[in-house]
Design an enzyme around this catalytic site. Sequence first.
Site, mmCIF file in Angstrom:
data_model
loop_
_atom_site.group_PDB
_atom_site.id
_atom_site.type_symbol
_atom_site.label_atom_id
_atom_site.label_comp_id
_atom_site.label_asym_id
_atom_site.label_seq_id
_atom_site.Cartn_x
_atom_site.Cartn_y
_atom_site.Cartn_z
ATOM 1 N N LYS A 165 -12.385 -14.090 22.124
ATOM 2 C CA LYS A 165 -12.626 -12.648 21.953
ATOM 3 C C LYS A 165 -11.446 -12.032 21.228
ATOM 4 O O LYS A 165 -10.313 -12.496 21.367
ATOM 5 C CB LYS A 165 -12.768 -11.975 23.323
ATOM 6 C CG LYS A 165 -13.394 -10.595 23.272
ATOM 7 C CD LYS A 165 -14.863 -10.683 22.942
ATOM 8 C CE LYS A 165 -15.686 -9.577 23.513
ATOM 9 N NZ LYS A 165 -17.019 -10.047 23.890
HETATM 10 N N1 GLU Z 1 -19.752 -9.494 21.473
HETATM 11 C C1 GLU Z 1 -20.927 -10.107 21.981
HETATM 12 C C2 GLU Z 1 -20.705 -10.583 23.403
HETATM 13 O O1 GLU Z 1 -19.882 -10.064 24.118
HETATM 14 C C3 GLU Z 1 -21.478 -11.177 21.056
HETATM 15 C C4 GLU Z 1 -20.563 -12.342 20.806
HETATM 16 C C5 GLU Z 1 -21.050 -13.273 19.716
HETATM 17 O O2 GLU Z 1 -22.129 -13.084 19.206
HETATM 18 O O3 GLU Z 1 -20.290 -14.198 19.401
HETATM 19 O O4 GLU Z 1 -21.391 -11.425 23.907
#
Ligand code: GLU
Length: 425
Positions: free
Chosen positions: A116
């Site tokens: 993240k």
């Molecule tokens: N930000 C989204 C989540 O928290 C999507 C992450 C992604 O598609 O890699 O799951």
Amino acid sequence: MHNRKNQEALRMAKKTPYDMAVEQLEKCAKIMDLDPNALEILRYPNRVLSVYIPVRMDNGKVKVFNGYRSQHNNALGPYKGGIRYHPDVTIEEVMALSMWMTWKCSVAGIPLGGGKGGIVCNPKEMSVGEIERLSRGYFAAISRIVGDKEDIPAPDVNTSGREMAWFMDEYSRYSGYNVPGVVTGKPLDIGGSEGRTEATGRGLWVTVCEAAKKSGISLKNATAAVQGFGNVGLYSALFLSSSGAKIVAVSDSKGGIYNKDGLNVKAVADFKAKTGSVVNFPGAKSITNEELLETKCDILIPAALENQINASNADKIDAKLVAEGANGPISPDADEILFQKGIMVIPDILANAGGVSTSYFEWVQNLQNYYWTLEEVRTRLDALMVKAFNNVYEKASKNKIDMRMGAYVCAVDRVVKAMKLRGWI
Ligand code: GLU
């Protein structure tokens, strides 16, 4: 009594999202009698990068922004997870979110790990040019640790296809050729996938349909309240209304609106696009975000930020089912309270896994340079979500634990198996 509650809320407020994530992991470790060596590894991210990004602002001055990328675990596959732009981003938040991504990918059964990123900024007060320069600067700064086989970012709070296009372009410039698979959530014309934009909301809706069947709730005429009206809140509300549910309340960071007869979600979305908020939508009563969470309804969807339902308000939740659109909206203490009240919680790592699952589909399409139809994407996503829900539901019912712990046990088990096979433990 009141004082004790306030103290508790205060104590909670001091906990970081990372404390929350570790607490959940430790609770799961106890339930499954986890190998302490595995717990020791999983407690920490593999790597956290902090970068300072100088940006030329429109007034000619240079401003430096702080950003992070946390890579929690890649036992199952490359790191995967979004990048958020928000003034409240902290290193602990990004670390927690990367750990939740590890579990989310594992619960979904996809071959990806958890990552993240985030930048401390307020994009709502920046021009498009400033946001573009910041985005390109951030991606340049983390370019050494991302890649279509290493770490694949995606949209998150306040980012969308626009930023992903800049990321992809920036990375492709260094590579000397197009690398569409380095990020997902891209616009369709440059290698995005059909169905990615709606995916998180659609996946959440599929899990709510499954949970409703199990708990004897009929979605037709069920009432729902949605906190947060970004991508996840909006599409969750649209899909739920397509099943006949009445969306009685929605909110965004500026406040909320309520109508007992149900809101026209599409009209609210158009109103927000024009005015910047759902607040003052004609024919609806104004409510606060706190009131929204306490609204009497069948289905409550917190789809904003972390720690919205905690020890200070959990006993006031008046819903039959809570589906976490956001990551980490319910604190561990609140989990206990909701479980005792008999409220089923579909946890974030399951309820909002449709986004990353469709990111996985996008990545697969990029690597093959062969693209699927919307129908194909939806069919595969629906099947994946139904399977993930039922795995978790079975685990939870068999062990008489809540759905979050059911999901954790499924997720941690798969990651630990991979770590053992690879000889990490
Ligand atoms: N930000 C989204 C989540 O928290 C999507 C992450 C992604 O598609 O890699 O799951």
